[in-house]
Design a protein around this motif. Structure first.
Motif, PDB file in Angstrom:
ATOM      1  N   LYS A 327     -10.338 -12.543  -8.513  1.00 47.33           N
ATOM      2  CA  LYS A 327      -8.933 -11.984  -7.430  1.00 47.33           C
ATOM      3  C   LYS A 327      -8.652 -11.568  -7.788  1.00 47.33           C
ATOM      4  N   VAL A 328      -7.461 -10.680  -7.277  1.00 49.01           N
ATOM      5  CA  VAL A 328      -6.523 -10.054  -7.326  1.00 49.01           C
ATOM      6  C   VAL A 328      -5.472  -9.868  -6.229  1.00 49.01           C
ATOM      7  N   ILE A 329      -4.448 -11.035  -7.126  1.00 48.81           N
ATOM      8  CA  ILE A 329      -3.090 -11.111  -6.403  1.00 48.81           C
ATOM      9  C   ILE A 329      -1.754  -9.782  -6.349  1.00 48.81           C
ATOM     10  N   VAL A 330      -1.796  -9.091  -5.393  1.00 47.76           N
ATOM     11  CA  VAL A 330      -0.716  -8.397  -6.113  1.00 47.76           C
ATOM     12  C   VAL A 330       0.806  -8.576  -4.831  1.00 47.76           C
ATOM     13  N   ILE A 331       1.600  -8.876  -6.467  1.00 47.88           N
ATOM     14  CA  ILE A 331       3.182  -8.531  -5.402  1.00 47.88           C
ATOM     15  C   ILE A 331       4.067  -7.869  -5.430  1.00 47.88           C
ATOM     16  N   ASP A 332       4.657  -7.585  -5.298  1.00 47.42           N
ATOM     17  CA  ASP A 332       4.746  -6.162  -4.627  1.00 47.42           C
ATOM     18  C   ASP A 332       6.732  -6.213  -4.815  1.00 47.42           C
ATOM     19  N   SER A 333       7.876  -5.545  -4.636  1.00 46.64           N
ATOM     20  CA  SER A 333       8.669  -5.987  -4.015  1.00 46.64           C
ATOM     21  C   SER A 333       9.622  -4.414  -3.291  1.00 46.64           C
ATOM     22  N   ARG A 334      10.610  -4.820  -2.552  1.00 48.76           N
ATOM     23  CA  ARG A 334      11.341  -3.970  -1.915  1.00 48.76           C
ATOM     24  C   ARG A 334      12.144  -3.084  -3.788  1.00 48.76           C
TER      25      ARG A 334
END
Lengths: 496, 457
Positions: A327-334
């Motif tokens: 599985k992949v968790i992608v964390i993103d930001s503003r």
């Protein structure tokens, strides 16, 4: 504004023109003009009021002020003619105001208070003449200083004080003013760098179209020619470590070209070398890293990654292609939301993807088993210089004892050092932090007019520095290594 | 419902129809369930007002049944929203008031232990609720109360007495009671108090008047809490400091605002995207919605908060990702919280954990400002059960990314659990507390019988 123009002018100009003397110096002069009418007080005024700088043009506002002051002077004179006792109302007031303006706090002396009326009147008349003859410097001086102060008050510095040094890096938004030596390809590259935060390793195809001017040697001329291109790229956005490394390599290469070599030969050699460099340091390196890193992904893993890195994307896709179930968790930001692109790619490839933003990091980290991060640069003290927020992710991972793996080509290694994210960084124009205005939204965003709000500043940085302690492994094309080995790999990559 | 559902409309409805307690209870349960009243402060105020109504309308003769009644109502409220821990805290406080009244009244009417009616609050002059003015609904009871109760001077109760009063074990009351009694003429001897048996039969009006008085003080405490907390601000903020904060906590804003009246400092404000950023931006800029459209938090902020920038404080807004990068220059982190657990851990808005961790990594002190009503006596081990989840749509944001919907699993936690070890100082309306002394503050707040509300009945 002081009520009377000419008297003010006299008292104003004297100290001003003589570079702000003390009150004691200014007042005796007044006294002398007053007590000895024979002494050419007015003329001294005139002399004082006519330094060479007074021929400057007047702005509208200044003209208006002058008219107003003239009117006031007339009124004052009328009063004087009517025989109003001058000591209190007439002359002392302008005096005092003039003094106040210059912040001369000396109390009015009795002599000053008893300035005889006639001399003052003549001063006034004289002053007016002076004014009509010469451009009134007193006005300009008297008014321009407070005006400029006002202006500086109005335009508040919106730069965050801690990062003042970073705002100096200009960002070019147009191609206007670019040196004509800059090649078209380079221009296009620069523009694309403005739009996308892509990381072009090197774009030095211009050599192909380069023809050595006759009479100069190739190496010297080419190096000269190269510098405006680099300067231009740098002016678009500050150069990334990899670009700097590539440029350094290219300059060395050009310097090594034998002067005796025929031009065609030298050019083709150079181009070939550049092609080789790109292939070796970027394309092959990426492939190597991806295959090494993907072998670290096992069945049942949950890989957490932050924002978007090309190598990490390649790694994840390759591992998926090899049939690993993870599985992949992608964390993103503003405000960049680069992770969304990654999610698109991964979802298109059929990977199981979970997406969230930095606020959820400590929560989602619990379910992660490994963390893969991309790099903008690896600093020689083992720290990772990467997209802002990477440090938060790495910190959360190391607190939960999750392995943090950085995928980074050796071309991004540098001998630079950094302890914090403040000395070296890049400021994103703060307007990018504003929320997008939506269609049909009746209410304006609270931040829309932030520049008008006093004391409010917006800060958006591009990168941060992750301490080496959080990083367990760096995968480069030379193999996997701890962050402490960055400097040796850097030296190694220089030598090859 | 005919009214726009939020806290103020609920309080209005309580005033309008004071008789129909069951309806009010049901309304509040619905409001909690639908999250139309949310946030610790709103929930606490609503709960206190409802319970006041419940007790006022309660006809029973003895304290045992009153406690049972309050527990039942409390059960319904906590079931409606188990993640709002402030609800159960307020119920515990009120139960404590009832038990204290029962304990105090069994000695007879000669002496009424006033200090126990408001456990754990340092009494200052003027903090006592105006007895008649607030109780619009029932002037009769107020009159009765005035008859039965001798007027009390605030100076009678020392801080010690009032904080120690509610420590419920008889041993503690042995020690504390004489302290408060010394100033009160005609007091009972401690021994007499100790040996006197529990007397459940009381005149109901009398009991409820006492209890309502206690609840009024709790409500009053909720109203004045921020002011009290803010009064400690000067002690903790020095000039030219760089302070990092997060989210929209009104308590934090007022705390900083109070400090701003004396000191110049810089505030770095992480915006709390995606769940709080609108409110954060509004808090920072002072631009709130022109009309409060049913969001109680919003109207609350609108009513009270003057933005820090107007007080001459430089505020730097940053995205949440930048907290680590900036932490090395931050002198102090000041945070609000949703709840504080008995072990000192926080249930705070999402993103706070990262801030607290980064602060610990940089050895930056973390100060948590909170009202005592957020302190929970329960020990919890499954922290995730308190974490609430928000709309995933907030995370994806713009409509242009709608193609992602369905392809990707989006998670949006609203809260973080932050270990108590990451906090250096708690500031409540009682003052500053080191994390390890927090448990004693909690013990003083609630009676041990009420710690476990759910199993208790």
């Amino acid at each position: 504004m002081p009520p009377a123009e000419t008297s003010q002018a006299t008292h104003d100009t004297e100290p001003k023109t003589s570079a702000q003397p003390s009150a004691s110096q200014g007042q005796p002069t007044n006294g002398s003009t007053a007590t000895h009418p024979s002494t050419p007080g007015p003329s001294s005024v005139q002399a004082a009021a006519t330094p060479p700088a007074n021929e400057e043009k007047l702005s509208n506002a200044e003209l208006k002020k002058r008219a107003k002051a003239e009117k006031q002077a007339k009124r004052a004179q009328k009063k004087a003619d009517e025989g109003v006792p001058p000591t209190q109302t007439g002359p002392s007031n302008p005096l005092r105001s003039a003094q106040q303006q210059q912040r001369q706090r000396a109390p009015p002396t009795p002599r000053e208070a008893s300035i005889p009326l006639p001399s003052l009147a003549t001063t006034r008349q004289q002053g007016r003449q002076t004014q009509s003859q010469t451009r009134p410097l007193p006005h300009r001086l008297a008014h321009s200083t407070p005006q400029s102060q006002q202006e500086t008050q109005v335009v508040e510095n919106k730069n965050v004080a801690l990062f003042e040094h970073l705002y100096k890096q200009p960002r070019r938004t147009t191609i206007a003013g670019v040196s004509k030596d800059v090649y078209r390809d380079v221009l296009a590259e620069g523009k694309s760098r403005l739009k996308h935060y892509a990381e072009p390793a090197d774009n030095i195809q211009m050599i192909e179209s380069y023809v050595t001017p006759p009479g100069t040697s190739l190496p010297r001329n080419l190096t000269l020619l190269l510098s405006p291109q680099i300067e231009y790229l740098g002016s678009c956005r500050s150069l990334s470590m990899s670009t700097r490394n590539a440029i350094r390599w290219l300059k060395l290469l050009i310097n090594d070209v034998d002067i005796e070599t025929a031009e065609e030969k030298a050019k083709s050699d150079l181009c070939e070398a550049i092609d080789n460099f790109i292939r070796e340091k970027i394309i092959i390196a990426d492939q190597l890293i991806a295959s090494m890193a993907s072998s670290k992904i096992k069945d049942g893993d949950t890989i957490l990654t932050y924002a978007k890195s090309k190598v990490v994307t390649k790694t994840l896709l390759q591992a998926h292609a090899q049939g690993t179930k993870f599985k992949v968790i992608v964390i993103d930001s503003r405000p960049l939301f680069e992770g969304k692109e990654l999610v698109q790619e991964l979802a298109a490839a059929g990977l199981d993807v979970q997406y969230s933003l930095t606020h959820a990091i400590s929560h989602l980290m619990q379910s992660a088993s490994k963390v893969f991060l991309g790099a903008h640069a690896m600093l020689s003290n083992g720290r990772l210089y990467s997209r802002i927020g990477t440090a938060v992710v790495a910190m959360n991972a190391s607190k939960l004892a999750k392995p943090v793996i950085v995928c980074c080509e050796s071309i991004k290694f540098t001998d630079q050092l950094a302890l914090d994210s403040i000395v070296t960084n890049e400021i994103v124009p703060p307007n990018e932090l504003l929320l997008p205005e939506r269609e049909g939204q009746e209410r304006k965003q609270a931040l829309a007019s932030w520049r008008e709000l006093p004391n409010l500043q917006l800060l958006d940085l591009m990168y941060d520095v992750t301490p080496a302690d959080y990083i367990d492994m760096v995968i480069t094309e030379y193999g996997s290594l701890p962050p402490s080995s960055v400097i040796s790999i850097y030296r190694l990559s220089l030598s090859t | 419902m005919s009214f726009a559902p939020n806290l103020s409309s609920f309080l209005g409805s309580l005033k309008e129809s004071p008789t129909n307690v069951e309806l009010s209870l049901q309304t509040l349960v619905d409001l909690f369930k639908r999250r139309q009243i949310r946030g610790s402060r709103q929930c606490a105020i609503a709960t206190a007002h409802l319970l006041k109504q419940v007790i006022r309308r309660f006809k029973a003769r003895d304290t045992v049944s009153l406690i049972k009644r309050v527990q039942d109502v409390g059960q319904k409220l906590t079931d409606a929203q188990p993640k709002e821990l402030a609800i159960s805290n307020i119920i515990r406080r009120i139960l404590g008031v009832i038990r204290d009244e029962a304990d105090g009244d069994k000695e007879g009417d000669a002496f009424q232990n006033y200090s126990s009616s408001e456990p754990g609050t340092p009494r200052k002059k003027g903090s006592m609720s105006p007895p008649q003015g607030q109780q619009n609904g029932v002037p009769v009871i107020a009159d009765l109360e005035a008859l039965h109760r001798p007027p009390l001077l605030t100076s009678h109760t020392s801080y010690m007495a009032s904080t120690n009063g509610p420590i419920v074990t008889s041993m503690f009351s042995l020690l504390s009671q004489p302290l408060s009694d010394t100033s009160t003429p005609g007091s009972q001897s401690p021994a007499q108090q100790l040996y006197s048996s529990f007397n459940p039969t009381l005149r109901p009006q009398e009991l409820s008047a006492e209890v309502i008085d206690g609840i009024d003080e709790i409500i009053d405490e909720l109203d004045n809490m921020d002011d009290q907390i803010a009064s400690y601000a000067i002690d903790h903020i020095h000039s030219n400091e760089i302070i990092l904060t997060h989210g929209t906590s009104l308590t934090v804003q007022r705390f900083l605002l109070r400090a701003a009246s004396k000191r110049r400092f810089t505030v770095i404000h992480a915006e709390g995207y995606p769940n709080q950023h609108h409110e954060t931006h509004a808090t920072i800029t002072g631009k709130h919605k022109a009309s409060s459209d049913g969001d109680p938090d919003q109207s609350d902020v609108q009513r009270f908060a003057k933005p820090l920038i107007e007080a001459g404080i430089t505020v730097v807004l940053i995205p949440d990702a930048a907290v680590f990068a900036l932490m090395s220059r931050v002198n102090k982190v000041i945070l609000g919280t949703h709840a504080v657990l008995a072990n000192g851990g926080l249930i705070a808005s999402a993103g706070v954990k990262s801030i607290a961790l980064a602060a610990r990594e940089h050895r930056t002190p973390v100060v948590v400002v909170t009202g005592v009503y957020k302190l929970c006596p329960t020990f919890v081990f499954d922290f995730d059960s308190f974490i609430e989840y928000g709309e995933p749509g907030c995370v994806l944001g713009c409509a242009e990314d709608s193609d992602l919907i369905g392809k990707v699993d989006v998670e949006n936690p609203l809260h973080d659990y932050v270990e108590g070890e990451l906090v250096d100082l708690f500031i409540t309306n009682l003052g500053g507390h080191a994390p390890f002394s927090l448990s004693s503050v909690i013990t003083e707040q609630y009676r041990s019988e009420d710690t476990d509300l759910a199993v208790g009945n």
